[in-house]
Design a protein around this motif. Sequence first.
Motif, short mmCIF file in Angstrom:
data_model
loop_
_atom_site.label_atom_id
_atom_site.label_comp_id
_atom_site.label_asym_id
_atom_site.label_seq_id
_atom_site.Cartn_x
_atom_site.Cartn_y
_atom_site.Cartn_z
N ARG A 4 0.84 -1.29 -0.13
CA ARG A 4 -0.19 0.19 0.01
C ARG A 4 0.97 1.35 0.01
O ARG A 4 1.87 1.40 0.81
CB ARG A 4 -0.98 0.14 1.30
CG ARG A 4 -1.94 -1.12 1.04
CD ARG A 4 -2.88 -1.11 2.23
NE ARG A 4 -3.58 0.13 2.37
CZ ARG A 4 -4.94 0.51 1.60
NH1 ARG A 4 -5.33 -0.42 0.59
NH2 ARG A 4 -5.16 1.73 1.72
N ASN A 5 0.36 2.17 -0.84
CA ASN A 5 1.46 3.29 -1.12
C ASN A 5 0.63 4.64 -0.46
O ASN A 5 -0.35 5.09 -0.88
CB ASN A 5 1.48 3.59 -2.38
CG ASN A 5 2.63 4.58 -2.64
OD1 ASN A 5 3.04 5.23 -2.07
ND2 ASN A 5 3.12 4.88 -3.98
N PRO A 6 1.22 5.27 0.58
CA PRO A 6 0.34 6.33 1.28
C PRO A 6 0.72 7.50 0.75
O PRO A 6 0.43 8.67 1.24
CB PRO A 6 0.95 6.11 2.78
CG PRO A 6 2.26 5.61 2.51
CD PRO A 6 2.37 4.70 1.43
N VAL A 7 1.61 7.74 -0.23
CA VAL A 7 2.12 9.12 -0.77
C VAL A 7 1.00 9.88 -1.23
O VAL A 7 1.28 11.08 -1.02
CB VAL A 7 3.34 8.81 -1.74
CG1 VAL A 7 3.89 9.89 -2.58
CG2 VAL A 7 4.53 7.90 -1.13
N ARG A 8 0.39 9.47 -2.01
CA ARG A 8 -0.72 10.18 -2.53
C ARG A 8 -1.49 10.92 -1.55
O ARG A 8 -1.93 11.99 -1.57
CB ARG A 8 -1.55 9.58 -3.69
CG ARG A 8 -0.99 9.19 -4.77
CD ARG A 8 -1.80 8.74 -5.95
NE ARG A 8 -2.23 7.42 -5.49
CZ ARG A 8 -3.13 6.42 -6.00
NH1 ARG A 8 -3.70 7.01 -6.97
NH2 ARG A 8 -3.48 5.30 -5.48
N PHE A 9 -1.95 10.13 -0.49
CA PHE A 9 -2.85 10.69 0.49
C PHE A 9 -2.10 11.67 1.41
O PHE A 9 -2.81 12.55 1.65
CB PHE A 9 -3.33 9.46 1.51
CG PHE A 9 -4.20 9.88 2.59
CD1 PHE A 9 -5.52 10.18 2.51
CD2 PHE A 9 -3.59 9.69 3.88
CE1 PHE A 9 -6.17 10.75 3.66
CE2 PHE A 9 -4.30 10.27 4.95
CZ PHE A 9 -5.68 10.77 4.69
N PHE A 23 7.66 13.48 -0.52
CA PHE A 23 9.08 13.46 -0.49
C PHE A 23 9.27 12.49 0.62
O PHE A 23 10.03 11.27 0.59
CB PHE A 23 10.12 14.40 -0.93
CG PHE A 23 11.57 13.91 -0.79
CD1 PHE A 23 11.95 13.19 -2.05
CD2 PHE A 23 12.41 14.24 0.16
CE1 PHE A 23 13.34 12.75 -1.94
CE2 PHE A 23 13.73 13.95 0.12
CZ PHE A 23 14.30 13.27 -0.86
N ALA A 24 9.10 12.99 1.67
CA ALA A 24 9.18 12.46 2.97
C ALA A 24 8.22 11.29 3.08
O ALA A 24 8.97 10.12 3.77
CB ALA A 24 8.79 13.48 4.00
N ALA A 25 7.03 11.13 2.51
CA ALA A 25 6.35 9.79 2.70
C ALA A 25 7.03 8.88 1.62
O ALA A 25 6.99 7.88 1.96
CB ALA A 25 5.05 10.28 1.95
N MET A 26 7.40 9.24 0.48
CA MET A 26 8.11 8.40 -0.22
C MET A 26 9.30 7.72 0.36
O MET A 26 9.54 6.61 0.34
CB MET A 26 8.44 8.85 -1.61
CG MET A 26 9.14 8.10 -2.74
SD MET A 26 10.97 7.88 -2.80
CE MET A 26 11.53 9.71 -2.75
N LEU A 27 10.17 8.41 1.25
CA LEU A 27 11.42 7.92 1.54
C LEU A 27 10.81 7.02 2.89
O LEU A 27 11.39 5.86 3.11
CB LEU A 27 12.19 8.82 2.61
CG LEU A 27 12.91 9.88 1.16
CD1 LEU A 27 13.65 10.96 2.14
CD2 LEU A 27 13.91 8.79 0.69
N TRP A 28 9.59 7.39 3.64
CA TRP A 28 9.35 6.39 4.38
C TRP A 28 8.76 5.26 3.92
O TRP A 28 8.84 4.12 4.55
CB TRP A 28 8.22 7.11 5.34
CG TRP A 28 7.41 6.56 6.60
CD1 TRP A 28 8.11 6.07 7.64
CD2 TRP A 28 6.18 5.80 6.57
NE1 TRP A 28 7.25 5.23 8.24
CE2 TRP A 28 6.28 4.99 7.69
CE3 TRP A 28 5.25 6.00 5.48
CZ2 TRP A 28 5.15 4.44 7.89
CZ3 TRP A 28 4.12 5.11 5.84
CH2 TRP A 28 3.99 4.56 6.97
N ALA A 29 7.75 5.32 2.96
CA ALA A 29 7.12 4.25 2.42
C ALA A 29 8.30 3.07 1.89
O ALA A 29 8.13 1.73 1.72
CB ALA A 29 6.29 4.59 1.32
N CYS A 30 9.37 3.76 1.39
CA CYS A 30 10.57 2.89 0.66
C CYS A 30 11.31 2.29 1.88
O CYS A 30 11.98 1.28 1.50
CB CYS A 30 11.14 3.53 -0.24
SG CYS A 30 10.19 3.98 -1.87
N GLY A 31 11.16 2.47 2.98
CA GLY A 31 12.10 2.29 4.34
C GLY A 31 13.52 2.84 4.04
O GLY A 31 14.43 2.28 4.50
#
Length: 175
Positions: free
Chosen positions: A53-58, A115-123
């Motif tokens: 699940r990708n939270p970046v858009r939300f 950008f911050a959410a993408m880094l977090w989602a990718c670990g």
Amino acid sequence: MSAASRAPLLAEFETPDALVRALRLVRGDGHRPLDAYTPFPLEELSGALPPARNPVRFVMAVAGFGAAAAMYGLQWYSAVVDYPLNSGGRPLHSWPVFTLVPFEFGVLAAAVAGFAAMLWACGLPRLNHPVHDMPQFERASQDRFLLLVAPKAEPAALRLRLEEAGAVLVSELRA
């Protein structure tokens, strides 16, 4: 049952068909396949592994609209409540004038939050994954096919199922 006893299992296969067969078997048993490592892309794996699940858009939408609303509120408060200045009989709350700054600030906040959410989602930033320390992982880019699976209960049943499916080696992943 402790979390340590439910560590993911890494199974090594010699052929892509054995990997795909094992993937179908463990999914049918209710286990959760985490990832597959192969020396070349397999068409059968493209839809078999569920995407995360990708939270970046939300996160971007909430940050962008929230920041834009906050900036609009700040402009409205300063022009209408805090320092009302009536120049030329114009209304104090002139919404067309107040739209540019909230738009720009909302885009900026959405980009930074995305950008911050993408880094977090990718670990990220994660420099090493425990699967990279496994001795058989080195051959995943040469001639072996690896399947990482999280057991739904005791890993003994999953280990037996993977060996029945043709796994050459089944190892427990340690963090």
